[in-house]
Motif scaffolding. Structure first.
Motif, mmCIF file in Angstrom:
data_model
loop_
_atom_site.group_PDB
_atom_site.id
_atom_site.type_symbol
_atom_site.label_atom_id
_atom_site.label_comp_id
_atom_site.label_asym_id
_atom_site.label_seq_id
_atom_site.Cartn_x
_atom_site.Cartn_y
_atom_site.Cartn_z
ATOM 1 N N THR A 457 0.832 -1.210 0.000
ATOM 2 C CA THR A 457 0.000 0.000 0.000
ATOM 3 C C THR A 457 0.869 1.265 0.000
ATOM 4 O OG1 THR A 457 -1.699 -1.199 1.239
ATOM 5 C CG2 THR A 457 -1.859 1.197 1.197
ATOM 6 N N ASP A 458 1.901 1.272 0.846
ATOM 7 C CA ASP A 458 2.787 2.431 0.887
ATOM 8 C C ASP A 458 3.497 2.627 -0.446
ATOM 9 O OD1 ASP A 458 2.027 2.754 3.506
ATOM 10 O OD2 ASP A 458 3.810 1.778 4.342
ATOM 11 N N ILE A 460 2.423 1.745 -3.474
ATOM 12 C CA ILE A 460 1.485 2.256 -4.482
ATOM 13 C C ILE A 460 1.193 3.730 -4.238
ATOM 14 C CG2 ILE A 460 -0.866 2.065 -5.358
ATOM 15 C CD1 ILE A 460 0.953 -0.140 -6.328
ATOM 16 N N THR A 461 1.019 4.103 -2.953
ATOM 17 C CA THR A 461 0.741 5.521 -2.628
ATOM 18 C C THR A 461 1.902 6.404 -3.047
ATOM 19 O OG1 THR A 461 -0.595 4.795 -0.747
ATOM 20 C CG2 THR A 461 0.104 7.104 -0.769
ATOM 21 N N LYS A 462 3.118 5.960 -2.778
ATOM 22 C CA LYS A 462 4.287 6.748 -3.142
ATOM 23 C C LYS A 462 4.400 6.895 -4.655
ATOM 24 C CE LYS A 462 9.232 7.152 -2.192
ATOM 25 N NZ LYS A 462 9.583 7.466 -3.575
ATOM 26 N N VAL A 464 1.952 6.845 -6.829
ATOM 27 C CA VAL A 464 0.918 7.781 -7.285
ATOM 28 C C VAL A 464 1.317 9.222 -6.992
ATOM 29 C CG1 VAL A 464 -1.467 8.508 -6.933
ATOM 30 C CG2 VAL A 464 -0.929 6.080 -7.102
ATOM 31 N N GLN A 465 1.876 9.468 -5.814
ATOM 32 C CA GLN A 465 2.306 10.822 -5.475
ATOM 33 C C GLN A 465 3.428 11.303 -6.395
ATOM 34 O OE1 GLN A 465 3.347 10.673 -1.340
ATOM 35 N NE2 GLN A 465 1.201 10.664 -0.624
#
Length: 506
Positions: A457-458, A460-462, A464-465
């Motif tokens: 999850t971390d 994928i979030t990174k 996307v950012q």
């Protein structure tokens, strides 16, 4: 009750001390050639590598031939002296010189025939072989299947040699000449046919490197294709031939493995827990691979099955121990896999690989290492005794004859003075211990899965950012559409620019 518990604890300690033993350890130096050349040895070659074994074989063969010739000449001289003395005492001088020369020629012929019998199959064996082949004539479907496979391999070989241009043509001629030569040498022993094949491999490899200047990596590929082409065509003649005792050895090993069906992983110190589903799958795959070896026709393909089986074993040990497997863990597990799988025609396959495989594969590399371990495993099974399993001779004999089994003995291992309640209590404690281990393993796996999900999850979030920062979203105003020429437009602000006149030189 206190006295019973004390006696039980003492018996328990004795059992634990008895169960603690040294595992099956094989020093890596024992797998190497005993002549010290640095290559892997083989029990079939008396511990030598293929190169050193051929040298020793040639020396022994030349010595045997010399001794046979000397024996034949000595017998001939003794017979001639005895014949001459008998003729002189009897006074019979009717034997002419021509008859004596004829007898001498016959004796020499008999001497040569006697020497040849040491190294060639007898005519009686050949006649018997021909009768068996006539009696066991294969069906048309088998011939058709073999012909289809042979044709396919031949086409693949020709297509492969086209990439070598001129050397490819010479290689094909050499292979055809070798096959024709082998067809005329069916009466030779299997050892002599193996020697011819090994000489052919060596000569072709040397020509590829010296005469045709082929790179080493292409030489290895060419030798693999040559081996595949030749041994596919020669398989039915050289695999488990009737002139050898390979079939007898197969039946002996198969019977031996069946008699050892009671051997448990604990007796061999096998570090594999088959209660883990993934480990159980690896064990099944390893058994499947070692059994599949018999269905292959090319020595290299048989070696590939052994290598795949060994890699599954290493994976099973790694999953069980949560650490990489060592050589001391691998060999006992391989022995257990062989005992559990009981591969068909095991000795015939080992002998076939030893005789007709490219020697460079058996002397070095992972294929040679795994094959040497398999030979050691089979040798261990053939010589397995009570001391190897840390058992008494009485227990070993009872297990071999089927009078009892280790599982039944474990249930009767408690002292007779211990009451049933204490026995049940310790059984329940063992079950609770196993459940506790399984619970800990499940909790660890769940924590690992949770960590993996958080990391995913971390990540994928990174990502996307990073994408949003690199490519920001910009909303531009919508462009106003141009007005039509004939529309009512008083300010003329939506009309297109006027056309500018252009001058063209005639």
């Amino acid at each position: 009750i206190f006295l019973s518990l004390t006696l039980f604890s003492l018996n328990r300690k004795k059992m634990n001390l008895k169960s603690e033993r040294r595992g099956i350890h094989v020093d890596q130096s024992e797998l190497l050639c005993k002549k010290g050349c640095g290559y892997y040895g083989n029990p079939a070659w008396q511990g030598f590598c293929s190169k050193c074994w051929r040298e020793e074989y040639h020396k022994a063969r030349q010595k045997q031939i010399q001794e046979d010739w000397e024996l034949a000449e000595r017998l001939q001289r003794e017979e001639e002296e005895a014949y001459a003395s008998s003729q002189s005492t009897q006074g019979a001088q009717s034997l002419t010189f021509s008859k004596f020369e004829e007898k001498k020629t016959n004796e020499k012929t008999r001497k040569v025939t006697t020497v040849k019998k040491f190294f060639t199959a007898s005519s009686r064996t050949g006649a018997k072989k021909a009768e068996i082949q006539e009696a066991k004539a294969p069906s048309p479907s088998i011939n058709r299947q073999a012909s289809i496979e042979t044709d396919r391999v031949s086409k693949e070989f020709i297509e492969f040699l086209k990439t070598y241009h001129k050397p490819g043509q010479d290689i094909y001629k050499q292979c055809k000449l070798f096959l024709d030569t082998m067809n005329h040498k069916r009466d030779l022993s299997i050892e002599e046919q193996s020697e011819c094949a090994q000489d052919f491999y060596q000569n072709v490899a040397e020509k590829l490197q010296t005469r045709w200047k082929v790179p080493p990596e292409k030489v290895e590929k060419a030798m693999d294709q040559i081996e595949k082409y030749i041994m596919t065509r020669q398989y039915k003649y050289v695999f488990c031939p009737e002139t050898t005792d390979d079939e007898k050895k197969d039946l002996a090993v198969q019977k031996r493995i069946r008699a050892l069906h009671w051997v448990t992983p604990q007796m061999l110190c096998v570090p594999v827990n088959e209660e883990i589903p993934e480990v159980s799958d690896m064990v099944v795959k390893a058994i499947t691979d070692i059994i599949e070896m018999d269905s292959k026709r090319v020595p290299r393909d048989k070696l590939a099955c052994i290598t795949k089986c060994s890699k599954h074993i290493f994976n099973a040990i790694k999953i069980t121990k949560n650490e990489p497997a060592s050589a001391d863990d691998f060999l006992p597990t391989l022995i257990y896999i062989v005992l559990k799988g009981n591969p068909p025609r095991l000795q015939s396959n080992i002998q076939y690989i030893t005789r007709f495989c490219n020697p460079s594969r058996l002397m070095t590399g992972e294929d040679g290492y795994y094959f040497t371990n398999l030979c050691c495993a089979v040798a261990f099974i053939e010589k397995l005794d009570a001391q190897s399993l840390n058992l008494s001779q009485e227990d070993f004999d009872r297990f071999m004859t089927g009078q009892t089994s280790p599982k039944k003995q474990e249930s009767d291992s408690f002292s007779p003075d211990v009451c049933l309640g204490v026995k049940q209590m310790y059984k329940n404690l063992d079950l609770l211990s196993q459940l506790n281990e399984r619970q800990e393993r499940i909790v660890n796996e769940a924590k690992k899965l949770e960590k993996d999900l958080i990391d995913w999850t971390d990540g994928i979030t990174k990502e996307v950012q990073d994408i949003v920062e690199k490519y920001p979203l910009e909303i531009k105003p919508k462009n106003q559409a141009l007005a039509a020429i004939d529309s009512e437009n008083v300010e003329n602000d939506k009309l297109p620019p006027p056309l500018q006149p252009q001058v063209y030189a005639g």
